[in-house]
Write a protein that holds these residues in place. Sequence first.
Motif, PDB file in Angstrom:
ATOM      1  N   PHE A  61      29.700 -27.494   9.656  1.00 56.11           N
ATOM      2  CA  PHE A  61      29.595 -27.490  11.116  1.00 56.11           C
ATOM      3  C   PHE A  61      28.175 -27.804  11.564  1.00 56.11           C
ATOM      4  O   PHE A  61      27.976 -28.479  12.571  1.00 56.11           O
ATOM      5  CB  PHE A  61      30.044 -26.132  11.668  1.00 56.11           C
ATOM      6  CG  PHE A  61      31.533 -25.983  11.719  1.00 56.11           C
ATOM      7  CD1 PHE A  61      32.241 -26.326  12.857  1.00 56.11           C
ATOM      8  CD2 PHE A  61      32.234 -25.532  10.621  1.00 56.11           C
ATOM      9  CE1 PHE A  61      33.615 -26.214  12.902  1.00 56.11           C
ATOM     10  CE2 PHE A  61      33.608 -25.410  10.649  1.00 56.11           C
ATOM     11  CZ  PHE A  61      34.306 -25.767  11.792  1.00 56.11           C
ATOM     12  N   PHE A  65      27.297 -31.095  13.726  1.00 60.77           N
ATOM     13  CA  PHE A  65      26.552 -31.057  14.991  1.00 60.77           C
ATOM     14  C   PHE A  65      25.340 -31.964  14.942  1.00 60.77           C
ATOM     15  O   PHE A  65      25.061 -32.705  15.906  1.00 60.77           O
ATOM     16  CB  PHE A  65      26.124 -29.618  15.314  1.00 60.77           C
ATOM     17  CG  PHE A  65      25.396 -29.482  16.622  1.00 60.77           C
ATOM     18  CD1 PHE A  65      26.087 -29.388  17.817  1.00 60.77           C
ATOM     19  CD2 PHE A  65      24.009 -29.477  16.653  1.00 60.77           C
ATOM     20  CE1 PHE A  65      25.420 -29.282  19.024  1.00 60.77           C
ATOM     21  CE2 PHE A  65      23.323 -29.368  17.852  1.00 60.77           C
ATOM     22  CZ  PHE A  65      24.029 -29.268  19.046  1.00 60.77           C
ATOM     23  N   CYS A 194      31.531 -31.205  16.407  1.00 61.80           N
ATOM     24  CA  CYS A 194      32.002 -29.891  15.955  1.00 61.80           C
ATOM     25  C   CYS A 194      33.518 -29.786  16.097  1.00 61.80           C
ATOM     26  O   CYS A 194      34.194 -29.170  15.261  1.00 61.80           O
ATOM     27  CB  CYS A 194      31.324 -28.778  16.742  1.00 61.80           C
ATOM     28  SG  CYS A 194      29.605 -28.480  16.273  1.00 61.80           S
TER      29      CYS A 194
END
Length: 290
Positions: A61, A65, A194
């Motif tokens: 994640f 991002f 995400c």
Amino acid sequence: MSISVVIGAIELGLIYAVMGLGVYLSFRVLNLPDLTIDGSFTCGCAAAAVCTVAGHPYLGFVGAFLCGSLCGLTTGFLMTKLRIQPILAGILTMTALYSVNLRIQGGRPNISMFGMRTIFTDMQSLIGEDAASLVTILAVLVLLGLVLYLFLHTQLGLSLRATGSNEAMVRASSINADRMKLIGLALANGIIACSGALLAQYQSFADVSSSTGKMVLGLASIIVGEAFFGHRTILRGMLSVVAGSLIYRFLLTFALQFGMSASDLNLFSALLVALAISLPYIKKRRRAHA
């Protein structure tokens, strides 16, 4: 329609609501038609898949991002430094990202994560298999939504909102509007990535063509939600995105349950967005002729 189908629709609706928050930031707050979405979403899928296969699902994640933010910065650079029109800048970045995403995935068009550790398998060991997916997705949505809401009420966030509302006034106030666009696009595409990471771990695979039609889906979440709930405040606008994403997903689910072919979903989505956009005008015409 079975309970499992309903729960699946809710889970997908919430995953795409995360993406909707990123689209809301660029489309409504910054007032920029950013077409990078179809590339940054897949970029998030690819980054999360590579990290998950390496045994680091949570790092996926963070990687998603950062990769999404770089996608947004690229589009922002083309817009602010090279003075390319926003729509064309987004198309250029989106086109280039197809090759970049293939590179991230090691030249493979898809990556399987079946049987590997993800944030969903960790949650299953804590609260059981039945509610794990829904709780995990809801937690990610609430966390990102809360961070975005708080950010938009900081001084930097208010400057970003002002840039979208009146860029000329912002420039006259000695605020660097180009920097605000770069920050906004980076944050928006980071959130979108995400969502891609969440979907990849939810489905246990990442595909380089998984982002097809995501721009329409994100706009549908915003427009359908605002048609019902409005967007006068930031909180109301964000809640409208979540509600719109759920409504849109249920409409697609109903359409599939009633026999619509999966190949026709993009056509159905485009018609739904067109109807939602024209709804205020239709209501106005009806009142005028009443």
